[in-house]
Design a protein around this motif. Structure first.
Motif, PDB file in Angstrom:
ATOM      1  N   THR A  40      36.099  54.146  38.241  1.00 58.13           N
ATOM      2  CA  THR A  40      36.063  52.686  38.233  1.00 58.13           C
ATOM      3  C   THR A  40      34.696  52.233  38.740  1.00 58.13           C
ATOM      4  OG1 THR A  40      38.434  52.565  38.678  1.00 58.13           O
ATOM      5  CG2 THR A  40      37.122  50.599  39.208  1.00 58.13           C
ATOM      6  N   PRO A  41      33.979  51.413  37.967  1.00 56.49           N
ATOM      7  CA  PRO A  41      32.650  50.976  38.409  1.00 56.49           C
ATOM      8  C   PRO A  41      32.743  49.971  39.557  1.00 56.49           C
ATOM      9  CG  PRO A  41      33.218  49.934  36.334  1.00 56.49           C
ATOM     10  CD  PRO A  41      34.317  50.912  36.639  1.00 56.49           C
ATOM     11  N   TYR A  42      31.790  50.069  40.486  1.00 57.04           N
ATOM     12  CA  TYR A  42      31.736  49.137  41.608  1.00 57.04           C
ATOM     13  C   TYR A  42      31.323  47.762  41.079  1.00 57.04           C
ATOM     14  CZ  TYR A  42      31.072  47.542  46.357  1.00 57.04           C
ATOM     15  OH  TYR A  42      31.189  46.872  47.545  1.00 57.04           O
ATOM     16  N   PRO A  43      32.033  46.699  41.444  1.00 58.97           N
ATOM     17  CA  PRO A  43      31.819  45.380  40.834  1.00 58.97           C
ATOM     18  C   PRO A  43      30.692  44.559  41.482  1.00 58.97           C
ATOM     19  CG  PRO A  43      33.661  45.281  42.332  1.00 58.97           C
ATOM     20  CD  PRO A  43      33.201  46.720  42.307  1.00 58.97           C
ATOM     21  N   VAL A  44      29.483  45.089  41.482  1.00 61.16           N
ATOM     22  CA  VAL A  44      28.358  44.423  42.145  1.00 61.16           C
ATOM     23  C   VAL A  44      28.138  43.018  41.589  1.00 61.16           C
ATOM     24  CG1 VAL A  44      25.873  44.504  42.566  1.00 61.16           C
ATOM     25  CG2 VAL A  44      27.219  46.593  42.674  1.00 61.16           C
ATOM     26  N   GLU A  45      28.082  42.885  40.279  1.00 58.81           N
ATOM     27  CA  GLU A  45      27.817  41.576  39.678  1.00 58.81           C
ATOM     28  C   GLU A  45      28.906  40.567  40.021  1.00 58.81           C
ATOM     29  OE1 GLU A  45      27.809  44.428  37.788  1.00 58.81           O
ATOM     30  OE2 GLU A  45      25.649  44.688  37.585  1.00 58.81           O
ATOM     31  N   GLU A  46      30.148  41.008  39.981  1.00 61.05           N
ATOM     32  CA  GLU A  46      31.249  40.092  40.287  1.00 61.05           C
ATOM     33  C   GLU A  46      31.222  39.667  41.754  1.00 61.05           C
ATOM     34  OE1 GLU A  46      36.071  39.585  39.765  1.00 61.05           O
ATOM     35  OE2 GLU A  46      35.163  41.509  39.271  1.00 61.05           O
ATOM     36  N   ILE A  47      30.878  40.584  42.644  1.00 59.03           N
ATOM     37  CA  ILE A  47      30.772  40.244  44.062  1.00 59.03           C
ATOM     38  C   ILE A  47      29.705  39.171  44.261  1.00 59.03           C
ATOM     39  CG2 ILE A  47      30.076  41.102  46.334  1.00 59.03           C
ATOM     40  CD1 ILE A  47      31.361  43.811  45.462  1.00 59.03           C
ATOM     41  N   HIS A  48      28.560  39.341  43.613  1.00 58.66           N
ATOM     42  CA  HIS A  48      27.487  38.354  43.739  1.00 58.66           C
ATOM     43  C   HIS A  48      27.881  37.020  43.105  1.00 58.66           C
ATOM     44  CE1 HIS A  48      24.340  40.679  45.658  1.00 58.66           C
ATOM     45  NE2 HIS A  48      24.817  41.722  44.982  1.00 58.66           N
ATOM     46  N   ARG A  49      28.568  37.063  41.961  1.00 58.66           N
ATOM     47  CA  ARG A  49      28.999  35.834  41.297  1.00 58.66           C
ATOM     48  C   ARG A  49      29.969  35.058  42.179  1.00 58.66           C
ATOM     49  NH1 ARG A  49      33.349  34.476  39.021  1.00 58.66           N
ATOM     50  NH2 ARG A  49      34.188  36.580  38.785  1.00 58.66           N
ATOM     51  N   VAL A  50      30.962  35.749  42.714  1.00 59.06           N
ATOM     52  CA  VAL A  50      31.954  35.096  43.569  1.00 59.06           C
ATOM     53  C   VAL A  50      31.292  34.589  44.845  1.00 59.06           C
ATOM     54  CG1 VAL A  50      34.017  35.519  44.965  1.00 59.06           C
ATOM     55  CG2 VAL A  50      33.902  36.374  42.633  1.00 59.06           C
ATOM     56  N   GLY A  51      30.403  35.382  45.416  1.00 58.74           N
ATOM     57  CA  GLY A  51      29.696  34.939  46.612  1.00 58.74           C
ATOM     58  C   GLY A  51      28.887  33.679  46.358  1.00 58.74           C
ATOM     59  N   ALA A  52      28.214  33.619  45.218  1.00 56.55           N
ATOM     60  CA  ALA A  52      27.407  32.439  44.872  1.00 56.55           C
ATOM     61  C   ALA A  52      28.293  31.203  44.706  1.00 56.55           C
ATOM     62  CB  ALA A  52      26.616  32.708  43.607  1.00 56.55           C
ATOM     63  N   GLU A  53      29.481  31.381  44.138  1.00 55.19           N
ATOM     64  CA  GLU A  53      30.408  30.256  43.965  1.00 55.19           C
ATOM     65  C   GLU A  53      30.791  29.642  45.308  1.00 55.19           C
ATOM     66  OE1 GLU A  53      33.878  31.395  41.744  1.00 55.19           O
ATOM     67  OE2 GLU A  53      32.697  32.058  40.030  1.00 55.19           O
ATOM     68  N   GLY A  55      28.828  29.840  48.042  1.00 60.59           N
ATOM     69  CA  GLY A  55      27.629  29.584  48.828  1.00 60.59           C
ATOM     70  C   GLY A  55      27.295  30.678  49.825  1.00 60.59           C
ATOM     71  N   LEU A  56      27.676  31.898  49.508  1.00 61.50           N
ATOM     72  CA  LEU A  56      27.385  33.026  50.396  1.00 61.50           C
ATOM     73  C   LEU A  56      26.158  33.760  49.913  1.00 61.50           C
ATOM     74  CD1 LEU A  56      31.032  34.383  50.670  1.00 61.50           C
ATOM     75  CD2 LEU A  56      29.851  32.921  52.305  1.00 61.50           C
ATOM     76  N   ALA A  57      25.240  34.018  50.801  1.00 61.36           N
ATOM     77  CA  ALA A  57      24.042  34.770  50.441  1.00 61.36           C
ATOM     78  C   ALA A  57      24.344  36.255  50.597  1.00 61.36           C
ATOM     79  CB  ALA A  57      22.881  34.375  51.349  1.00 61.36           C
ATOM     80  N   LEU A  58      24.500  36.935  49.484  1.00 62.24           N
ATOM     81  CA  LEU A  58      24.800  38.362  49.495  1.00 62.24           C
ATOM     82  C   LEU A  58      23.604  39.121  48.960  1.00 62.24           C
ATOM     83  CD1 LEU A  58      28.354  38.092  47.942  1.00 62.24           C
ATOM     84  CD2 LEU A  58      27.790  38.303  50.348  1.00 62.24           C
ATOM     85  N   SER A  59      23.206  40.145  49.681  1.00 61.05           N
ATOM     86  CA  SER A  59      22.053  40.927  49.204  1.00 61.05           C
ATOM     87  C   SER A  59      22.436  42.365  48.983  1.00 61.05           C
ATOM     88  CB  SER A  59      20.924  40.847  50.192  1.00 61.05           C
ATOM     89  OG  SER A  59      21.336  41.281  51.467  1.00 61.05           O
TER      90      SER A  59
END
Length: 59
Positions: A40-53, A55-59
């Motif tokens: 199962t691929p790690y959902p990096v893009e989805e984590i960043h998308r949800v964080g942006a929704e 207002g969380l700054a995720l790096s």
């Protein structure tokens, strides 16, 4: 009248999910990784998308 312990744990879990949407995404990944496939691929893009929704700054 008190709630059964299982209901209390479930309610606490629901509150945590509402406060931490990226954690919900990671939890879904962990369930899929454990129950479905270790590939199962790690959902990096989805984590960043949800964080942006939220207002969380995720790096």
């Amino acid at each position: 009248m008190s709630l059964p312990r299982a209901a209390c744990r479930w309610l606490r879990g629901q509150a945590e999910v509402r406060r931490a949407p990226p954690a919900e995404v990671v939890s879904g990944f962990n369930r899929a990784f454990h129950d479905e496939s270790r590939q199962t691929p790690y959902p990096v893009e989805e984590i960043h998308r949800v964080g942006a929704e939220y207002g969380l700054a995720l790096s």
